[in-house]
Design an enzyme around this catalytic site. Sequence first.
Site, PDB file in Angstrom:
ATOM      1  N   CYS A  81     -25.338  -2.956   0.773  1.00  0.00           N
ATOM      2  CA  CYS A  81     -26.317  -2.665   1.826  1.00  0.00           C
ATOM      3  C   CYS A  81     -26.939  -1.273   1.630  1.00  0.00           C
ATOM      4  CB  CYS A  81     -25.662  -2.845   3.185  1.00  0.00           C
ATOM      5  SG  CYS A  81     -26.846  -3.185   4.485  1.00  0.00           S
ATOM      6  N   HIS A 175     -22.190  -7.571   3.081  1.00  0.00           N
ATOM      7  CA  HIS A 175     -20.957  -6.772   3.195  1.00  0.00           C
ATOM      8  C   HIS A 175     -19.691  -7.608   2.979  1.00  0.00           C
ATOM      9  CE1 HIS A 175     -22.723  -3.140   5.176  1.00  0.00           C
ATOM     10  NE2 HIS A 175     -23.620  -4.004   5.606  1.00  0.00           N
ATOM     11  N   GLU A 177     -16.859  -6.653   2.266  1.00  0.00           N
ATOM     12  CA  GLU A 177     -15.679  -5.913   2.753  1.00  0.00           C
ATOM     13  C   GLU A 177     -15.340  -6.267   4.194  1.00  0.00           C
ATOM     14  OE1 GLU A 177     -18.625  -4.746   2.332  1.00  0.00           O
ATOM     15  OE2 GLU A 177     -19.177  -3.365   3.942  1.00  0.00           O
TER      16      GLU A 177
HETATM   17  N1  LIG Z   1     -25.596  -2.051   6.990  1.00  0.00           N
HETATM   18  C1  LIG Z   1     -26.309  -1.185   6.316  1.00  0.00           C
HETATM   19  O1  LIG Z   1     -25.843  -0.560   5.373  1.00  0.00           O
HETATM   20  C2  LIG Z   1     -27.703  -0.948   6.804  1.00  0.00           C
HETATM   21  C3  LIG Z   1     -28.570  -0.197   5.847  1.00  0.00           C
HETATM   22  C4  LIG Z   1     -29.606   0.602   6.594  1.00  0.00           C
HETATM   23  N2  LIG Z   1     -30.572  -0.264   7.175  1.00  0.00           N
HETATM   24  C5  LIG Z   1     -30.254   1.620   5.653  1.00  0.00           C
HETATM   25  O2  LIG Z   1     -31.430   1.670   5.489  1.00  0.00           O
HETATM   26  O3  LIG Z   1     -29.555   2.390   5.095  1.00  0.00           O
END
Ligand SMILES: NC(=O)CC[C@H](N)C(=O)O
Length: 201
Positions: A81, A175, A177
């Site tokens: 992410c 994710h 994890e």
């Molecule tokens: N769950 C996340 O890691 C979200 C990422 C977040 N939207 C960002 O721009 O960093």
Amino acid sequence: MTSPVIGVLALQGDVREHLVALAAADAVARPVRRPEELAEVDGLVIPGGESTTISKLAVLFGLMEPLRARVRDGMPVYGTCAGMIMLADKILDPRSGQETVGGIDMIVRRNAFGRQNESFEAAVDVKEIPGDPVEGVFIRAPWVESVGARAEVLAEHDGHIVAVRQGNALATSFHPELTGDHRVHGLFVEMVRAYRTSESL
Ligand SMILES: NC(=O)CC[C@H](N)C(=O)O
């Protein structure tokens, strides 16, 4: 052979969950906050969180250049992410001052799924993970707009790229994890083992 030592970049985000998942996948996992700690690990996870914050803290803690150097040298790295955003050579709509480590020839759009749907789960077929699809947890998740020739797409959701690998760099929009299914971390631990073996030859 002893277990590989894998760091989790612990500036912000869901660090603890990655430490638990890595330990379950037979790695020795430890948080990394300082350049000296980065120098001691065989591989690194960059967790989810807020990529702007992680980027700014990495610069503040003197980690940005050491991170770029180790990724350039081939240290295995896995970003989820916000961590995926950190591994992108290019991001669309960066916030001011936002830098990335880079390492994957891809263009990532931040919050791409988020505008339509803050958070959702979906079954995702991931190349290199045999068997059942992975349960993808997407939280204000990015997607990959496009990849260059060196990057391999490992998974898509709804026509958008959500997992990519380029050599020793792995990135997912979602994710693993958070699910208790440690197969993606297992794949990463195997990448780190292979790297360690090649380094010690
Ligand atoms: N769950 C996340 O890691 C979200 C990422 C977040 N939207 C960002 O721009 O960093």
